[in-house]
Design a protein around this motif. Structure first.
Motif, PDB file in Angstrom:
ATOM      1  N   MET A  43      77.432  91.195 123.871  1.00  0.00           N
ATOM      2  CA  MET A  43      78.865  90.859 123.502  1.00  0.00           C
ATOM      3  C   MET A  43      79.082  90.938 121.792  1.00  0.00           C
ATOM      4  SD  MET A  43      81.578  88.231 124.424  1.00  0.00           S
ATOM      5  CE  MET A  43      81.421  88.588 125.994  1.00  0.00           C
ATOM      6  N   LYS A  44      80.113  91.863 121.371  1.00  0.00           N
ATOM      7  CA  LYS A  44      80.503  91.996 119.957  1.00  0.00           C
ATOM      8  C   LYS A  44      81.837  91.584 119.783  1.00  0.00           C
ATOM      9  CE  LYS A  44      79.303  94.895 116.356  1.00  0.00           C
ATOM     10  NZ  LYS A  44      78.907  96.324 115.786  1.00  0.00           N
ATOM     11  N   VAL A  45      82.048  90.584 118.717  1.00  0.00           N
ATOM     12  CA  VAL A  45      83.608  90.376 118.361  1.00  0.00           C
ATOM     13  C   VAL A  45      83.800  91.257 116.913  1.00  0.00           C
ATOM     14  CG1 VAL A  45      85.065  88.481 117.367  1.00  0.00           C
ATOM     15  CG2 VAL A  45      83.615  88.204 119.614  1.00  0.00           C
ATOM     16  N   ILE A  46      84.802  91.986 116.779  1.00  0.00           N
ATOM     17  CA  ILE A  46      84.978  92.724 115.938  1.00  0.00           C
ATOM     18  C   ILE A  46      86.358  92.169 115.185  1.00  0.00           C
ATOM     19  CG2 ILE A  46      85.455  95.095 114.865  1.00  0.00           C
ATOM     20  CD1 ILE A  46      83.973  96.193 117.320  1.00  0.00           C
ATOM     21  N   PRO A  47      86.290  91.443 114.128  1.00  0.00           N
ATOM     22  CA  PRO A  47      87.409  91.029 113.454  1.00  0.00           C
ATOM     23  C   PRO A  47      88.438  92.091 112.870  1.00  0.00           C
ATOM     24  CG  PRO A  47      85.817  90.814 111.945  1.00  0.00           C
ATOM     25  CD  PRO A  47      85.011  91.233 113.250  1.00  0.00           C
ATOM     26  N   LEU A  48      89.726  92.104 113.073  1.00  0.00           N
ATOM     27  CA  LEU A  48      90.769  92.941 112.926  1.00  0.00           C
ATOM     28  C   LEU A  48      91.281  93.116 111.522  1.00  0.00           C
ATOM     29  CD1 LEU A  48      92.513  93.397 116.361  1.00  0.00           C
ATOM     30  CD2 LEU A  48      90.696  95.003 115.417  1.00  0.00           C
ATOM     31  N   GLY A  49      91.795  94.132 110.859  1.00  0.00           N
ATOM     32  CA  GLY A  49      92.556  93.985 109.702  1.00  0.00           C
ATOM     33  C   GLY A  49      91.546  93.570 108.670  1.00  0.00           C
ATOM     34  N   SER A  50      92.254  92.715 107.863  1.00  0.00           N
ATOM     35  CA  SER A  50      91.714  91.908 106.745  1.00  0.00           C
ATOM     36  C   SER A  50      90.716  90.576 106.988  1.00  0.00           C
ATOM     37  CB  SER A  50      92.529  91.836 105.619  1.00  0.00           C
ATOM     38  OG  SER A  50      93.409  90.778 105.885  1.00  0.00           O
ATOM     39  N   ARG A  51      90.333  90.629 108.076  1.00  0.00           N
ATOM     40  CA  ARG A  51      89.710  89.400 108.614  1.00  0.00           C
ATOM     41  C   ARG A  51      88.205  89.406 108.853  1.00  0.00           C
ATOM     42  NH1 ARG A  51      93.948  89.907 112.180  1.00  0.00           N
ATOM     43  NH2 ARG A  51      95.681  88.207 112.209  1.00  0.00           N
ATOM     44  N   LEU A  52      87.464  88.426 108.487  1.00  0.00           N
ATOM     45  CA  LEU A  52      85.928  88.583 108.778  1.00  0.00           C
ATOM     46  C   LEU A  52      85.365  87.637 109.966  1.00  0.00           C
ATOM     47  CD1 LEU A  52      86.523  87.991 105.646  1.00  0.00           C
ATOM     48  CD2 LEU A  52      84.276  88.822 105.322  1.00  0.00           C
ATOM     49  N   LEU A  53      84.431  87.863 110.582  1.00  0.00           N
ATOM     50  CA  LEU A  53      83.718  86.720 111.328  1.00  0.00           C
ATOM     51  C   LEU A  53      82.628  86.404 110.860  1.00  0.00           C
ATOM     52  CD1 LEU A  53      83.614  86.041 114.486  1.00  0.00           C
ATOM     53  CD2 LEU A  53      81.982  87.490 114.920  1.00  0.00           C
ATOM     54  N   ILE A  54      82.711  84.918 110.584  1.00  0.00           N
ATOM     55  CA  ILE A  54      81.778  83.995 110.015  1.00  0.00           C
ATOM     56  C   ILE A  54      81.040  83.021 110.700  1.00  0.00           C
ATOM     57  CG2 ILE A  54      82.733  84.500 107.532  1.00  0.00           C
ATOM     58  CD1 ILE A  54      83.809  81.791 107.447  1.00  0.00           C
ATOM     59  N   LYS A  55      80.040  82.523 110.157  1.00  0.00           N
ATOM     60  CA  LYS A  55      79.153  81.747 111.049  1.00  0.00           C
ATOM     61  C   LYS A  55      78.881  80.342 110.018  1.00  0.00           C
ATOM     62  CE  LYS A  55      75.246  80.787 114.064  1.00  0.00           C
ATOM     63  NZ  LYS A  55      75.923  79.690 114.702  1.00  0.00           N
ATOM     64  N   PRO A  56      79.790  79.331 110.595  1.00  0.00           N
ATOM     65  CA  PRO A  56      79.370  78.057 109.514  1.00  0.00           C
ATOM     66  C   PRO A  56      77.913  77.542 109.445  1.00  0.00           C
ATOM     67  CG  PRO A  56      81.511  77.731 111.247  1.00  0.00           C
ATOM     68  CD  PRO A  56      80.766  79.003 111.854  1.00  0.00           C
ATOM     69  N   ILE A  57      77.571  77.185 108.282  1.00  0.00           N
ATOM     70  CA  ILE A  57      76.094  76.710 108.222  1.00  0.00           C
ATOM     71  C   ILE A  57      76.358  75.140 107.827  1.00  0.00           C
ATOM     72  CG2 ILE A  57      74.245  76.621 106.609  1.00  0.00           C
ATOM     73  CD1 ILE A  57      75.239  79.401 105.639  1.00  0.00           C
ATOM     74  N   LYS A  58      75.861  74.550 108.835  1.00  0.00           N
ATOM     75  CA  LYS A  58      75.927  72.884 108.726  1.00  0.00           C
ATOM     76  C   LYS A  58      74.801  72.571 107.906  1.00  0.00           C
ATOM     77  CE  LYS A  58      78.174  72.377 113.138  1.00  0.00           C
ATOM     78  NZ  LYS A  58      77.486  72.762 114.556  1.00  0.00           N
ATOM     79  N   GLU A  59      75.115  71.715 106.849  1.00  0.00           N
ATOM     80  CA  GLU A  59      74.109  71.331 105.917  1.00  0.00           C
ATOM     81  C   GLU A  59      74.084  69.999 105.656  1.00  0.00           C
ATOM     82  OE1 GLU A  59      74.711  73.000 101.905  1.00  0.00           O
ATOM     83  OE2 GLU A  59      76.725  73.063 102.400  1.00  0.00           O
TER      84      GLU A  59
END
Lengths: 89, 89, 89, 89, 89, 89, 89
Positions: E1-17
């Motif tokens: 399964m793949k999520v493709i952000p639309l328009g000027s959006r990005l899919l990001i994964k938060p880094i816990k630190e």
């Protein structure tokens, strides 16, 4: 004495009418943005998007525009965007 | 001493008038946006959309503009968009 | 030390004046948007719409701009849109 | 590790200074929008309207931008519109 | 399964630190607009103003974007304007 | 009966799913702007910026759009700007 | 008597319908922005983006537009942007 509305404004004269007339337009009391009926008196020179001329009857947003008195009669200076519709008999 | 309004602003001098004059404009007390009558003193150089020049009588939105005093007299620096109409005798 | 206003901003130095001077401009206490008199010190390079240069006296909107101190004197960095008028003696 | 500000943003490093220095800029405590002094560290590639480069000293709007820490030091990522002036010694 | 952000959006994964790391970026707790670190997963096709690609580390505005879960992991769909900076090691 | 969304709007059908599925998208309860999964039913003719067609699965902003019922089933008329991402299996 | 909506406005006549009909559209009570069904009566001459003509059935945002009465019947003058969808049988 003549009042010439500037830019895209019009000078209109509100028409007071009975609450309920045969075949006439009755405007609701409770609507948040109360419309009203008026006659167009003067049209500013930048009013170009409307098919409106002096003498036309129109419906306008009641709280829009600025009330003025000329020779003891009530008039309103209003922007063309606040003229909602034209009435033809 | 001369005050030159910048951009699309005008320098106007409010005209105080009786509440009710024969054949004159009487401005309502209760209107939320109270209009007022003024004489145009100076016109900023970017005021290009109006057919307004020094000496003209105009109706403007009362709470618009900034009041200043020059030689103890009241003036207002106001944007052209807040000049509602021109008065011709 | 020199402070160069960026973009369409100017560096101005407020002029403190008596409340009421002979032939001078007196600015009202009660006006909501209090205007003030200042001298222009530096003009940002994108200030292109104004006929304003260093040394000019101007009227500006009091609450506009950001106050800074340079060598213990008060200055204001202000956008050109908040300069209302130019004063000529 | 390097932080590259995106778009029209800059990475700046706030300069803490005494409240009142000889010949220095002192920033008022009570101003609603408190300005601050900073050194420019990195300039985003869309910062084109400013004559600003790494190493410059600037005055910026205190509450603008986003504070981050890099190697235990405080930095701010800030939009170019919130850089008010450049300081030259 | 793949999520493709639309328009000027990005899919990001938060880094816990950790709150405070040697030579790392520590993000303040009290800042009103808390920034966070994330890895870029997918870039929308209208994201053209940024020099950002999948795999890049970025700093973003914490409260911006919309949190989603994919296969029990947290992701954020976020507009490019809310990506503040890129981190290079 | 067919509902054709106007302008840049789409007609979508929300997909109800379990809170937590193996390999599926789980949408958080507490997020302020809750996203949801839907199937695209009809695409307005001014929807030109998106690579979206009828049958696609999308993630949208929950509180965006207007809920309607067609033949007792729930649909949403929503603007293209409120479609956040496309889902591909 | 005829009412001609100006600019990008339409004159529409709301269709009252049962809460729940077989194969019909039922509009929810609780939605914050309640949609409603109407018949298009007149189309303003600047309504160019829509594929809408007199006689069409449409779904519109309930609180949008201005209610008027013509010959004792309820009508609404509404901007084209508040027409959400067209209904085809």
């Amino acid at each position: 004495m003549k009042v010439i509305p500037l830019g895209s404004r019009l000078l209109i004269k509100p028409i007071k009418e009975e609450r309920k007339t045969e075949g006439g337009i009755v405007l609701p009391d409770t609507a948040k943005e109360k419309p009203m009926k008026a006659e167009v008196i003067e049209v500013g020179k930048d009013v170009e998007d409307l098919d409106i001329k002096a003498g036309d009857k129109v419906i306008f947003s009641k709280y829009a525009g600025t009330e003025i008195k000329i020779d003891d009669e009530d008039f309103i200076v209003i922007d063309q965007d606040d003229i909602l519709a034209k009435i033809e008999d």
